[in-house]
Design a protein around this motif. Sequence first.
Motif, short mmCIF file in Angstrom:
data_model
loop_
_atom_site.label_atom_id
_atom_site.label_comp_id
_atom_site.label_asym_id
_atom_site.label_seq_id
_atom_site.Cartn_x
_atom_site.Cartn_y
_atom_site.Cartn_z
N TYR A 72 0.85 -1.19 0.00
CA TYR A 72 0.00 0.00 0.00
C TYR A 72 0.88 1.24 0.00
O TYR A 72 2.09 1.17 0.26
N GLY A 73 0.30 2.41 -0.27
CA GLY A 73 1.07 3.63 -0.21
C GLY A 73 0.26 4.84 -0.61
O GLY A 73 -0.91 4.75 -1.01
N GLY A 74 0.87 6.02 -0.49
CA GLY A 74 0.24 7.28 -0.83
C GLY A 74 1.19 8.42 -0.51
O GLY A 74 2.38 8.21 -0.24
N THR A 75 0.68 9.64 -0.51
CA THR A 75 1.47 10.83 -0.20
C THR A 75 1.04 11.37 1.16
O THR A 75 -0.04 11.05 1.66
N TYR A 76 1.90 12.19 1.78
CA TYR A 76 1.59 12.72 3.10
C TYR A 76 2.15 14.13 3.27
O TYR A 76 3.00 14.59 2.51
N GLY A 77 1.66 14.80 4.31
CA GLY A 77 2.22 16.06 4.76
C GLY A 77 2.25 16.05 6.28
O GLY A 77 1.40 15.42 6.92
N ALA A 78 3.23 16.73 6.88
CA ALA A 78 3.36 16.72 8.33
C ALA A 78 3.87 18.07 8.82
O ALA A 78 4.62 18.75 8.14
N SER A 79 3.42 18.45 10.05
CA SER A 79 3.88 19.69 10.64
C SER A 79 3.55 19.72 12.12
O SER A 79 2.40 19.51 12.51
N ASP A 80 4.58 19.95 12.95
CA ASP A 80 4.38 20.14 14.39
C ASP A 80 3.54 19.04 15.03
O ASP A 80 2.64 19.31 15.83
N GLY A 81 3.82 17.80 14.69
CA GLY A 81 3.10 16.68 15.29
C GLY A 81 1.81 16.32 14.60
O GLY A 81 1.19 15.31 14.94
N ASP A 82 1.38 17.13 13.63
CA ASP A 82 0.19 16.80 12.85
C ASP A 82 0.60 16.01 11.61
O ASP A 82 1.67 16.24 11.03
N LEU A 83 -0.24 15.09 11.19
CA LEU A 83 0.06 14.25 10.03
C LEU A 83 -1.17 14.13 9.15
O LEU A 83 -2.27 13.81 9.63
N GLN A 84 -1.00 14.42 7.88
CA GLN A 84 -2.08 14.31 6.90
C GLN A 84 -1.69 13.24 5.88
O GLN A 84 -0.70 13.41 5.16
N LEU A 85 -2.43 12.16 5.82
CA LEU A 85 -2.18 11.09 4.86
C LEU A 85 -3.16 11.23 3.70
O LEU A 85 -4.37 11.39 3.91
N GLY A 86 -2.63 11.14 2.47
CA GLY A 86 -3.49 11.19 1.31
C GLY A 86 -4.21 9.86 1.09
O GLY A 86 -4.12 8.94 1.91
N ALA A 87 -4.93 9.76 -0.02
CA ALA A 87 -5.64 8.53 -0.36
C ALA A 87 -4.66 7.37 -0.44
O ALA A 87 -3.54 7.52 -0.93
N ILE A 88 -5.09 6.21 0.04
CA ILE A 88 -4.23 5.03 0.09
C ILE A 88 -4.51 4.13 -1.11
O ILE A 88 -5.65 3.70 -1.31
N ALA A 89 -3.47 3.85 -1.91
CA ALA A 89 -3.57 2.87 -3.00
C ALA A 89 -3.00 1.55 -2.51
O ALA A 89 -2.08 1.53 -1.70
N ALA A 90 -3.56 0.44 -2.96
CA ALA A 90 -3.09 -0.86 -2.49
C ALA A 90 -3.21 -1.89 -3.60
O ALA A 90 -4.01 -1.74 -4.54
N THR A 91 -2.39 -2.93 -3.50
CA THR A 91 -2.51 -4.06 -4.41
C THR A 91 -3.73 -4.90 -3.98
O THR A 91 -4.39 -4.59 -2.99
N GLU A 92 -4.02 -5.96 -4.71
CA GLU A 92 -5.28 -6.67 -4.50
C GLU A 92 -5.10 -8.17 -4.39
O GLU A 92 -5.93 -8.95 -4.86
N MET A 93 -4.04 -8.60 -3.74
CA MET A 93 -3.86 -10.03 -3.45
C MET A 93 -4.88 -10.48 -2.41
O MET A 93 -5.24 -9.71 -1.52
N ALA A 94 -5.33 -11.72 -2.52
CA ALA A 94 -6.21 -12.32 -1.51
C ALA A 94 -5.39 -13.24 -0.62
O ALA A 94 -4.63 -14.07 -1.12
#
Length: 253
Positions: A72-94
């Motif tokens: 899985y993965g995505g983009t992020y931003g962070a500042s002064d202990g705050d964290l913003q995670l963007g939309a999460i993309a993931a593979t599709e193994m079962a």
Amino acid sequence: MRILLIVFMLLVLGACGAAGTEDAPGEVLPLGDWQLTSGDVEGTPIPIVGDHRITLSFTESEFGGTAACNGYGGTYGASDGDLQLGAIAATEMACVPPVMESEASYLAALQRVTGYSAGEETLLLTGDAITLEFARLEQIPTAALVDTVWELDTLVEGDVATSARGEPATLELRGDGTLAGGTGCRTLEGNWIESGDTIQFVDFAADGDCPADLQDQDAHIVTVLGDGFTVEIEGSRLTVSAPGRIGLSYQAR
């Protein structure tokens, strides 16, 4: 095959990285690789199933890892202990239901993360009624691994070890990112990357035919190498391990 899905995810993340998170703060989280040690969602622990690890890595603008089963993965931003995670993309193994439940619980919690605190060896992510605790992963011994031809002598499944058969089955990860090797009846080629504390193969292909008595060995090798593996080197011996308690043991030529 899982490796094709990983390639797809990397392409998706590349596109996400190009777009960026324009309104996100610009702080970079401590670079490094982490493994989930415990998690809680509204008072319910996140199950961690055997060796189906949950990992997390940060680069300057992206995050990603393995969520028990899928990448899985995505983009992020962070500042002064705050964290913003963007939309999460993931593979599709079962995977088997308990592993998929672990993954679903973790990814759902990750989407609710709003803050973090980090030390040298620990990382804590927090959010609305969730906590995720991580420990730092050891680094891959890349210098000892690359540009060596390793010859397989043992296949491992659980507590059972069997000797390799057929033509010498080898593995070579080159410093230029390419790979070569064999299964005892088929040749292997492609490219490799480091992902956290695992090696992932991309553009991975096996060529040739296997007689009936080597088909199980061939399938075992391709499964271990194709699904991503951890590395341990002791002297001239290389051991690679994949989820499900399966692995391969090589000797340096």
